[in-house]
Design an enzyme around this catalytic site. Structure first.
Site, PDB file in Angstrom:
ATOM      1  N   ARG A 145     -11.410  -6.567   6.068  1.00 20.56           N
ATOM      2  CA  ARG A 145     -12.207  -6.045   7.182  1.00 20.56           C
ATOM      3  C   ARG A 145     -13.625  -6.543   7.001  1.00 20.56           C
ATOM      4  NH1 ARG A 145     -13.023  -0.353   6.634  1.00 20.56           N
ATOM      5  NH2 ARG A 145     -15.165  -0.881   6.078  1.00 20.56           N
ATOM      6  N   GLU A 166     -20.886  -6.724   5.000  1.00 23.07           N
ATOM      7  CA  GLU A 166     -20.046  -7.098   3.859  1.00 23.07           C
ATOM      8  C   GLU A 166     -18.657  -7.433   4.368  1.00 23.07           C
ATOM      9  OE1 GLU A 166     -19.878  -3.665   1.371  1.00 23.07           O
ATOM     10  OE2 GLU A 166     -18.783  -2.459   2.844  1.00 23.07           O
ATOM     11  N   ASN A 168     -14.740  -6.623   3.252  1.00 20.25           N
ATOM     12  CA  ASN A 168     -13.900  -5.796   2.387  1.00 20.25           C
ATOM     13  C   ASN A 168     -12.571  -6.496   2.155  1.00 20.25           C
ATOM     14  OD1 ASN A 168     -15.414  -2.955   2.443  1.00 20.25           O
ATOM     15  ND2 ASN A 168     -15.490  -3.827   4.496  1.00 20.25           N
ATOM     16  N   SER A 173      -9.980   0.233   5.132  1.00 22.68           N
ATOM     17  CA  SER A 173      -9.465   1.438   5.782  1.00 22.68           C
ATOM     18  C   SER A 173      -9.885   1.531   7.238  1.00 22.68           C
ATOM     19  CB  SER A 173      -9.965   2.670   5.021  1.00 22.68           C
ATOM     20  OG  SER A 173     -11.382   2.760   5.132  1.00 22.68           O
ATOM     21  N   LYS A 327     -20.305  -7.974  -3.941  1.00 18.31           N
ATOM     22  CA  LYS A 327     -21.609  -8.286  -3.337  1.00 18.31           C
ATOM     23  C   LYS A 327     -22.235  -9.517  -3.974  1.00 18.31           C
ATOM     24  CE  LYS A 327     -21.258  -4.408  -1.041  1.00 18.31           C
ATOM     25  NZ  LYS A 327     -19.988  -3.940  -1.658  1.00 18.31           N
ATOM     26  N   LYS A 384     -27.736  -2.930  -3.535  1.00 21.70           N
ATOM     27  CA  LYS A 384     -26.289  -2.760  -3.578  1.00 21.70           C
ATOM     28  C   LYS A 384     -25.713  -3.137  -4.943  1.00 21.70           C
ATOM     29  CE  LYS A 384     -25.353  -3.577   1.335  1.00 21.70           C
ATOM     30  NZ  LYS A 384     -24.440  -4.259   2.283  1.00 21.70           N
ATOM     31  N   GLU A 388     -17.210  -0.658  -3.933  1.00 20.09           N
ATOM     32  CA  GLU A 388     -16.683  -0.418  -2.597  1.00 20.09           C
ATOM     33  C   GLU A 388     -16.495   1.087  -2.419  1.00 20.09           C
ATOM     34  OE1 GLU A 388     -16.547  -2.771  -0.511  1.00 20.09           O
ATOM     35  OE2 GLU A 388     -16.832  -4.410  -1.918  1.00 20.09           O
ATOM     36  N   GLY A 389     -16.270   1.486  -1.165  1.00 20.86           N
ATOM     37  CA  GLY A 389     -15.903   2.874  -0.914  1.00 20.86           C
ATOM     38  C   GLY A 389     -17.001   3.755  -0.373  1.00 20.86           C
ATOM     39  N   ARG A 470     -17.662   2.080  13.888  1.00 21.16           N
ATOM     40  CA  ARG A 470     -18.160   3.343  13.336  1.00 21.16           C
ATOM     41  C   ARG A 470     -19.594   3.534  13.810  1.00 21.16           C
ATOM     42  NH1 ARG A 470     -17.164   1.937   7.212  1.00 21.16           N
ATOM     43  NH2 ARG A 470     -17.685  -0.090   8.090  1.00 21.16           N
TER      44      ARG A 470
END
Length: 494
Positions: A145, A166, A168, A173, A327, A384, A388-389, A470
């Site tokens: 993603r 970024e 993923n 998700s 990253k 950063k 992740e997450g 989002r």
């Protein structure tokens, strides 16, 4: 968490909330206060009906859900922005695959990082072990993603461009709720008699495409009795959408769910490095868990990950692709001349590079200048780590204070400094717990899903597969759905 400066700013914004023009004006028809409560009730009920929901964990019931946080209406987005982001997906996926298979490049990128980042070092050790042994499975399967935010390219905001946040490569998700939101927002617009054309709320095929990738990988394993293993954590229902997608494509495929603690007990190996879980041979391992240090509380979890990586099962992703999504890799790829190492097409290079913002390493000889700038003007940057997450980045006062602490320390090598994207502000109503339905200024993040399946000799699948939007209050820093900060949205194309 908000800094003191951000809290003061939030109070000011809330005090001025009544001055924010209602989002309904964008659609040409006002929404009366009397109608708002009924709209929220009906739209959240429609969201539940369509599967835009999340599991509640603090309950005695094993299965209980509530509506996921959503926007009341879709957010207006220029059609050219969505078209560009989608068109770049296959090129980004090819780039990540090539990076993951360039050992010398990966080694150079991580050389200064491994001594100060214990978690990344553990993953690197797994990667080196498998590289030295030679992989038992040549098929590489990745679900990605690619996340962008929209910046204005003109002062009046009439034109926008997408800038990469970024990419993923691990546990991408949100595809399930994203898939369901088109009908939710068509319903909300219809309730209020807002006129729209069907193509202005484009269909979202994320589940169909990602499930197609899982089925293709399973077929490549060439054992019809083998299963697909979803490595999960108990509280995320997102993977169930993918299981349903697999079931609709081929009912003969069995999907099993296991957590790390269960796998430590149940996993074993057969001949020719077959991966066996509770007596079943595993064709595909799809990781929805294993991306954060807290997922590896003991050495047993790292041994488990190494065992799965050494097995003959097809991994989504391999540890190499997991590392390629860090990253640090993103920062190095943004440096002049680096994309040319992996891409020959100058037009593709130009298009990819146009999505980059400034990314800065903190351990170079000339890093002191950018570190000073970030300390003096922290609102311009994001700090950063290789994580992740959600919830890992530093902003504002937290960024300044932490940079002051590590600016002379080797620990700074574990971090990447990034220009903060000046996201295009718009308006919407955010329907989530703890936040009133007032119309407020918001910003959106656009994620593009995709599937890439390759062997060393050929690309078997490489396609884009839908989107996720989002949307959050403009003063919010992080944007995770799981953390309840962002709301699921859809684009209203203009």
């Amino acid at each position: 968490m908000y800094s003191d400066v951000q809290k003061d700013d939030l109070k000011r914004r809330n005090a001025d909330m009544s001055r924010v023009k209602p989002v309904e004006e964008d659609y040409g028809k006002p929404l009366t206060p009397e109608r708002l409560d009924e709209m929220i009730q009906r739209v959240t009920g429609w969201a539940l009906l369509n599967g835009a929901q999340r599991k509640i964990t603090a309950t005695e019931f094993r299965e209980r859900v509530e509506p996921v946080a959503i926007t009341l209406f879709p957010s207006i987005l220029p059609v050219d922005v969505l078209r560009k982001a989608k068109s770049l997906q296959t090129s980004f996926q090819t780039l990540i695959y090539k990076v993951a298979n360039d050992h010398e490049f990966m080694k150079e990128c991580f050389s200064g990082l491994l001594s100060v980042d214990a978690f990344t070092k553990q993953l690197w050790d797994i990667y080196e072990t498998v590289t030295n042994e030679g992989p038992a499975q040549e098929v590489s399967f990745t679900i990605t993603r690619n996340d962008f935010m929209m910046e204005s390219t003109e002062e009046d905001g009439a034109k926008q461009d997408c800038k990469q946040v970024e990419i993923n490569t691990f546990a991408a998700s949100g595809c399930g709720v994203a898939n369901s939101m088109v009908d939710v927002h068509r319903y909300s617009l219809s309730l209020q008699d807002f006129p729209f054309e069907e193509e202005q709320l484009p269909e979202n095929n994320s589940i169909d495409g990602l499930a197609q990738g899982l089925v293709k990988a399973w077929q490549l394993y060439k054992n019809k009795r083998a299963v697909i293993l979803f490595v999960v954590e108990p509280c995320t229902p997102d993977h169930r959408w993918l299981e349903r997608g697999v079931y609709r494509l081929d009912r003969s495929i069995k999907v099993i769910y296991r957590t790390f603690p269960q796998l430590i007990i149940q996993m074993s190996f057969g001949e020719n490095r077959k991966l066996i879980v509770d007596g079943a041979e595993v064709a595909v391992v799809y990781y929805r868990y294993g991306y954060a240090p807290k997922h590896y509380p003991t050495d047993a979890e790292f041994k488990l990950r190494l065992g799965m990586e050494r097995s003959r099962a097809i991994k989504c992703p391999t540890v190499a692709v997991h590392l390629a999504g860090c990253k640090k890799i993103q920062q190095v790829l943004a440096e002049p001349g680096v994309l040319e190492r992996f891409i020959d097409d100058t037009d593709v290079i130009k298009d990819i590079r146009s999505t980059f913002v400034g990314l800065y390493r903190l351990d170079a000889k000339d890093s002191s200048k950018i570190i000073t700038q970030a300390i003096q003007t922290p609102e311009r940057f994001v700090l950063k780590p290789q994580r992740e997450g959600g919830g890992n980045n530093l902003f504002g006062d937290d960024l300044r204070n932490y940079l002051e602490k590590i600016k002379e320390s080797p620990e700074r090598s574990a971090w990447t400094l990034m220009d903060r994207i000046q996201a295009k502000r718009h308006r919407n109503r955010l329907i989530r717990a703890g936040l009133g339905p007032e119309c407020r200024n918001v910003v959106s993040e656009l994620g593009i899903y995709g599937v890439h399946i390759s062997t060393p000799s050929s690309v078997l699948e490489n396609f884009e597969s839908g989107y996720l939007i989002r949307t959050k209050s403009e003063e919010a820093n992080e944007g995770g759905l799981c953390e309840g900060i962002s709301c699921v949205d859809t684009p209203f194309l203009v």
